[in-house]
Design a protein around this motif. Structure first.
Motif, PDB file in Angstrom:
ATOM      1  N   ARG A 201       0.842  -1.202   0.000  1.00  0.00           N
ATOM      2  CA  ARG A 201       0.000   0.000   0.000  1.00  0.00           C
ATOM      3  C   ARG A 201       0.877   1.252   0.000  1.00  0.00           C
ATOM      4  O   ARG A 201       1.813   1.357   0.800  1.00  0.00           O
ATOM      5  N   GLU A 203       0.046   4.133   1.050  1.00  0.00           N
ATOM      6  CA  GLU A 203      -0.120   4.787   2.349  1.00  0.00           C
ATOM      7  C   GLU A 203       0.813   4.194   3.394  1.00  0.00           C
ATOM      8  O   GLU A 203       1.429   4.913   4.189  1.00  0.00           O
ATOM      9  N   ASP A 204       0.961   2.860   3.395  1.00  0.00           N
ATOM     10  CA  ASP A 204       1.859   2.211   4.352  1.00  0.00           C
ATOM     11  C   ASP A 204       3.302   2.638   4.119  1.00  0.00           C
ATOM     12  O   ASP A 204       4.077   2.808   5.070  1.00  0.00           O
ATOM     13  N   THR A 207       3.713   6.227   5.571  1.00  0.00           N
ATOM     14  CA  THR A 207       3.556   6.380   7.018  1.00  0.00           C
ATOM     15  C   THR A 207       4.611   5.607   7.816  1.00  0.00           C
ATOM     16  O   THR A 207       4.998   6.032   8.907  1.00  0.00           O
ATOM     17  N   ASP A 208       5.072   4.461   7.284  1.00  0.00           N
ATOM     18  CA  ASP A 208       6.078   3.669   8.009  1.00  0.00           C
ATOM     19  C   ASP A 208       6.892   2.890   6.987  1.00  0.00           C
ATOM     20  O   ASP A 208       6.757   1.666   6.843  1.00  0.00           O
ATOM     21  N   TRP A 209       7.772   3.582   6.291  1.00  0.00           N
ATOM     22  CA  TRP A 209       8.520   2.939   5.218  1.00  0.00           C
ATOM     23  C   TRP A 209       9.491   1.877   5.759  1.00  0.00           C
ATOM     24  O   TRP A 209       9.766   0.894   5.068  1.00  0.00           O
ATOM     25  N   THR A 212       7.510  -1.324   6.359  1.00  0.00           N
ATOM     26  CA  THR A 212       6.987  -1.840   5.091  1.00  0.00           C
ATOM     27  C   THR A 212       8.094  -2.418   4.219  1.00  0.00           C
ATOM     28  O   THR A 212       7.964  -3.515   3.662  1.00  0.00           O
ATOM     29  N   ASN A 272      -6.582  -4.813  -1.510  1.00  0.00           N
ATOM     30  CA  ASN A 272      -6.137  -4.448  -0.170  1.00  0.00           C
ATOM     31  C   ASN A 272      -5.879  -5.668   0.693  1.00  0.00           C
ATOM     32  O   ASN A 272      -4.966  -5.683   1.523  1.00  0.00           O
ATOM     33  N   ASP A 276      -2.254  -7.625   3.189  1.00  0.00           N
ATOM     34  CA  ASP A 276      -2.227  -8.118   4.563  1.00  0.00           C
ATOM     35  C   ASP A 276      -1.507  -9.461   4.612  1.00  0.00           C
ATOM     36  O   ASP A 276      -1.550 -10.245   3.660  1.00  0.00           O
TER      37      ASP A 276
END
Length: 365
Positions: A201, A203-204, A207-209, A212, A272, A276
């Motif tokens: 994602r 966004e992921d 926000t927290d590379w 990820t 999406n 996960d």
């Protein structure tokens, strides 16, 4: 038969296995961001790279050669970068099956392993030719691995309209997104011998590379990412800007036709789940097969209904071409329009008489 690991050489003293990370996904979905991160963590983007521009001031992290060869093949196949036609995959698939094209790509890849055993290849056009790249990588003794970027389709459409001045409309861009992502999911399913795939994602990543990209490295067995250095991590911190997500929108903002709206939303919801842990299941793949069938049905229905528009556009194109041709040569006479082979069959004496009558006789003295 299992590929034997390559011998350790002076360019690769640790014996890191060859791998090629293919970063796939629709344009404006964050593929440049992911490629930029992994390259700053040590993976190698083959040079020269596409230079930055106003639409991507931090750079694209994509090899110029890859972009050029993809443009060449798409032009030959009469396929657009953002093509919504399900049949477009058959057109590019014919190029993927050509042995000269496979040889060309593998010969391009081979020398870049002298720079680093783990390469990253990224281009928004890549999904059209994933099968070819997979074969070419394996022929060089490398394991192909895949990362597909996921960004909400409304944001992808809005970003393309903002930075690429796309005039084909939201419905076309949303349909091309569905077509691209459903095929990319199918094309990246790992057969035996592949090194796997991940879905990331956007966004992921913003926000927290760290979390990820670390998960990506372990999932795909990328030693460069797993054993990155602190100075490289600091460089990525300087590279990442949370404001990279400069376009936000929802599907409701696009005012899509009802069935396309529903299918786009369903595709995004299912994609999406693939991001996960444990989401990439046989049941999930069956769901994507069903969605792909539904999209083909929807497109064929729309094409059948709008056939008059297609014919009208073709006739308009012909009329415009004729008008432009006439404007380019307003002084051409009737004689000039006679085919050359017909004029050549006319006896010279007759041609001279015609030229004299038209006042065009040449002075040969």
């Amino acid at each position: 038969m299992t590929e034997q690991p390559r011998a350790i050489d002076e360019m690769n003293p640790d014996g890191v296995p060859r791998k090629v990370l293919f970063v796939a996904g629709a344009g404006r979905s964050g593929t440049s961001t992911l490629a930029g991160i992994v390259s700053r963590l040590g993976m190698h983007v083959p040079l020269p790279e596409v230079p930055p521009d106003d639409s991507n001031p931090r750079g694209f992290s994509e090899p110029q050669w890859v972009v050029d060869v993809h443009d060449q093949w798409l032009a030959e196949a009469l396929v657009q970068v953002s093509d919504s036609r399900p049949t477009a995959w058959f057109d590019t698939g014919r190029i993927c099956s050509r042995e000269p094209a496979r040889i060309r790509v593998s010969e391009w890849l081979e020398p870049h392993f002298a720079e680093h055993p783990e390469l990253v290849v990224k281009d928004p056009r890549l999904s059209w030719f994933l099968g070819l790249w997979r074969v070419a990588a394996i022929r060089t003794g490398a394991t192909p691995v895949f990362a597909t970027m996921l960004r909400p389709p409304a944001e992808v459409v809005g970003s393309k309209q903002k930075y690429y001045a796309n005039k084909l409309g939201s419905a076309h861009l949303a349909a091309s997104w569905v077509n691209m992502l459903l095929h990319t999911e199918r094309a990246t399913r790992p057969p035996e011998g592949d090194g796997g795939r991940v879905f990331v994602r956007y966004e992921d990543l913003l926000t927290d590379w760290v979390r990820t990209s670390t998960a990506l490295g372990h999932a795909l067995g990328l030693q460069t990412i797993i054993h990155t250095r602190s100075d490289q991590i600091r460089e990525v911190h300087r590279f990442i800007d949370p404001n990279l997500r400069r376009v936000t929108a929802t599907l409701d903002d696009l005012a899509l036709p009802r069935r396309l709206h529903e299918l786009t939303g369903q595709t995004w919801e299912e994609l999406n789940k693939l991001a996960d842990e444990g989401g990439d299941t046989a049941q999930a793949r069956a769901t994507f097969d069903q969605l792909r069938e539904e999209y083909v049905d929807l497109y064929e229905e729309a094409a059948a209904i709008s056939r008059s528009s297609s014919v009208h556009a073709r006739l308009q194109g012909r009329r415009q071409a004729l008008a432009e041709s006439a404007a380019e040569a307003p002084s051409r006479s009737l004689a000039d329009r006679v085919p050359h082979d017909v004029r050549a069959a006319i006896p010279p004496s007759v041609r001279r008489g015609v030229r004299k009558a038209l006042g065009r006789e040449r002075d040969d003295r």
